[in-house]
Design an enzyme around this catalytic site. Structure first.
Site, short mmCIF file in Angstrom:
data_model
loop_
_atom_site.label_atom_id
_atom_site.label_comp_id
_atom_site.label_asym_id
_atom_site.label_seq_id
_atom_site.Cartn_x
_atom_site.Cartn_y
_atom_site.Cartn_z
N ASP A 34 9.67 -62.79 13.83
CA ASP A 34 9.69 -63.98 13.59
C ASP A 34 8.58 -64.80 13.75
O ASP A 34 8.58 -66.19 13.50
CB ASP A 34 10.95 -64.46 13.34
CG ASP A 34 11.53 -65.07 14.51
OD1 ASP A 34 11.33 -64.22 15.60
OD2 ASP A 34 12.47 -66.05 14.81
N ASP B 206 8.34 -66.51 17.00
CA ASP B 206 8.62 -67.72 17.93
C ASP B 206 8.15 -67.43 19.21
O ASP B 206 8.20 -68.32 19.92
CB ASP B 206 10.04 -68.19 17.58
CG ASP B 206 11.04 -66.97 17.86
OD1 ASP B 206 10.64 -66.01 18.31
OD2 ASP B 206 12.20 -67.48 17.79
N ASP C 228 6.70 -61.48 18.23
CA ASP C 228 7.85 -60.92 17.89
C ASP C 228 7.73 -61.07 16.21
O ASP C 228 7.25 -61.66 15.61
CB ASP C 228 9.11 -61.55 18.49
CG ASP C 228 9.56 -62.77 18.27
OD1 ASP C 228 8.59 -63.65 17.74
OD2 ASP C 228 10.51 -63.13 18.70
N SER D 72 15.11 -62.30 15.16
CA SER D 72 14.11 -62.36 16.12
C SER D 72 13.65 -60.85 16.77
O SER D 72 13.19 -60.01 15.94
CB SER D 72 14.72 -63.00 17.42
OG SER D 72 13.66 -63.28 18.33
#
Length: 573
Positions: free
Chosen positions: A301, A303, A299, A147
């Site tokens: 990734d 999400d 961010d 993340s």
């Protein structure tokens, strides 16, 4: 150094582990004993967002052996849970260092256990992985990501058949299976016939689903009139968001080119976290240059997303996760109401550390607001647990939101399109996204939230965090900032205690190391160790009526002062 740490390190000097790993451990033994201790003093654990850690050798690090052991344990569990079924798993990875090679290791182990693997040929977003699990009828899914953690981190998130992350009872059962495994039991020899690479066909299905779920009849002229600045912060959302916005009809999209190339070093930011104002510095500068209405950053990734909009004076300000969640949820509820789709069989979802304002929104529309523990896996579990109810949308304070149930994790791709729809419609009506937020405060009450994260690294840091929670639990304060504590919810003990009567009631939410203090003026204070970072977090929520927008600044100052006084009273400055 403790004997068990030396024993664990010595185990990694056996032929089960490759020579490169053995040589690194020998070097630490000779030259870096503190590093050796940090690498072996515990096993990496699954937290609220899967498993994250620093990359390197050792049981407390992300490497081919710790991830291989996870994967072998998961494969064993799947083979036991689905006997005589042809098993399938999807794997994605983000832009972080070693993500692609670690993803291949994971794919190899699954295939060596006779499980068919759908492996993305290049980096993809976490929400696309969640979508893919259900789209390809997989039994599980993995995404390699840490993340928004620093560059030296990586991680491993596990998804189940429903497209949501692991929850009880599967998580505990799988963890027990993993912990019982010996590293020598890991099957690393791939069956390449069982590894199938996927890319554009699944991409197209994901984009189509996003457009269907997150578009709301916005006029084309309104879309073209909305000026957007977008940054991927060197992450994977560049693979999805520009395509989604283009196909949705948004043409005035200005991409921060310096941050558009995926790069695991995240060279232009201190932290690739859109929660941090500094991360959007370049995007905000571009917004001033082009006169943008909205700034969106995601961010690594993809999400979670950060949003900046213009306030009543035309200045760009960063909204927090609670504010964006309130705006998006209110919009969705209104759209469902106008379409005549609300009949008492719908719900919205949030978490115990997020704004209580969502309860007010749900009540106003006759829609239940379900609350779970921190982490979107609990919102996904709500969808699975209540199949007779329709999930409208939901979010949590950590800049995450989910629209509908096609994706069962926080989804910055869908949320980006949704917030552009809201902003475009507001601008066409002579309003702004910020103005819509203020209108909600007038209608439902002005809720103001604040978060403090205290970082405590290493062995001593973990001990300090544990002691802070023990003190709050065993020696609860009776008064904070002149306000009596009326109730304490202890999610580790599953009890809610009325501090006036000493009566307790059970909490019907899974156990977690979380404490919530409620004060007599409606303030809420939550203490919670992070499940994925060496931090303890304190969440504050205060509220007051807002009679008219002209009073906003004065009421906001009152609420800000109240939060500061609470922090001082708790000695958290």
């Amino acid at each position: 150094m403790e004997q068990n740490i030396i024993a664990k390190a010595n185990e990694w000097l056996t032929p089960t582990f490759d020579l490169e790993t053995q040589n690194k451990i020998k070097d630490m033994m000779a030259n870096a004993p503190k590093e050796l201790e940090e690498s072996f003093y515990k096993n990496l654990e699954f937290g609220t967002g899967g498993m994250r850690g620093i990359m390197g050798v050792g049981t407390n690090r992300i490497n081919k052996y710790t991830l291989g052991k996870n994967t072998q344990g998961l494969a064993d569990y799947m083979l036991q849970s689905f006997p005589n079924e042809p098993l399938k798993v999807a794997i994605a990875y983000d832009c972080r260092h070693n993500s692609n090679t670690l993803a291949k290791v994971v794919a190899d182990v699954f295939s060596a256990n006779g499980i068919h693997v759908y492996l993305f040929s290049d980096m993809r977003t976490t929400p696309e992985l969640s979508f893919t699990v259900r789209h390809l009828n997989c039994h599980a899914g993995i995404v390699l990501t840490a993340s928004h953690n620093p560059p030296e981190y990586n991680g491993y998130k596990v998804y189940w058949q429903d497209g949501g992350q692991l929850v009880p009872p599967q998580d505990d059962e799988i963890i027990q299976r993993i912990e019982a495994l010996d590293y020598s039991a890991i099957k690393f020899a791939a069956n390449d016939n069982l590894i199938e690479y996927i890319d554009t066909v699944v991409d197209a299905a994901f984009v189509k689903s996003t457009l269907e779920n997150c578009s709301f009849n916005t006029a084309q002229a309104a879309k073209e009139n909305l000026k957007i600045v977008y940054t991927s912060l060197h992450g994977t959302s560049i693979k999805s968001i520009p395509t989604v916005l283009e196909q949705a009809g948004y043409s005035a999209v200005n991409i921060v080119e310096e941050q558009a190339v995926p790069n695991g070093n995240f060279p232009t930011v201190k932290s690739p976290n859109p929660e941090e104002p500094e991360a959007l510095t370049m995007a905000l500068a571009l917004a001033e240059k082009v006169g943008a209405d909205i700034v969106i950053g995601t961010d690594p990734d993809s999400d979670r997303l950060g949003i900046a909009v213009r306030d009543t004076e035309g200045k760009m300000i960063l909204l927090n996760g609670n504010q964006t969640m309130v705006i998006m949820t209110a919009f969705l509820l209104e759209q469902w109401k106008r379409a005549g789709k609300i009949d008492g069989k719908q719900f919205i979802g949030s978490t115990i550390v997020s704004t209580p304002m969502l309860h007010e929104l749900g009540s106003a529309y006759g829609v239940e607001c379900k609350i779970g523990l921190t982490g979107f896996k609990w919102i996904a579990k709500m969808i699975k647990d209540f199949p007779a109810l329709q999930f409208i949308g939901g979010g949590e304070e950590s800049f995450g939101f989910m629209v509908g149930d096609a994706v069962r994790d926080k989804d910055a791709v869908g949320a980006t399109l949704l917030v552009c729809e809201i902003a475009a419609q507001a601008k066409a009506a002579g309003s702004t996204l910020y103005q819509e937020l203020l209108n909600l405060y007038v209608d439902y009450g002005f809720y103001k939230e604040h978060l403090i994260s205290l970082t405590k690294k290493g062995i001593s840091g973990l001990q300090e965090i544990n002691q802070m929670m023990i003190d709050l639990r065993d020696n609860p304060v009776a008064e904070i900032n002149g306000q009596r504590v009326v109730c304490i919810e202890d999610y580790e003990n599953s009890t809610a205690k009325n501090m006036f009567t000493n009566e307790t009631e059970p909490i019907a939410i899974p156990k977690s190391n979380v404490l919530i203090y409620y004060l007599e003026d409606g303030s809420k204070i939550c203490a919670r160790p992070s499940g994925t970072e060496p931090k303890i977090k304190f969440y504050f929520s205060v509220n007051a009526p807002l009679d008219k927008i002209e009073d906003f600044a004065a009421v906001e100052k009152q609420l800000d002062d109240k939060i500061k006084n609470i922090i001082t009273a708790m000695q958290l400055n």
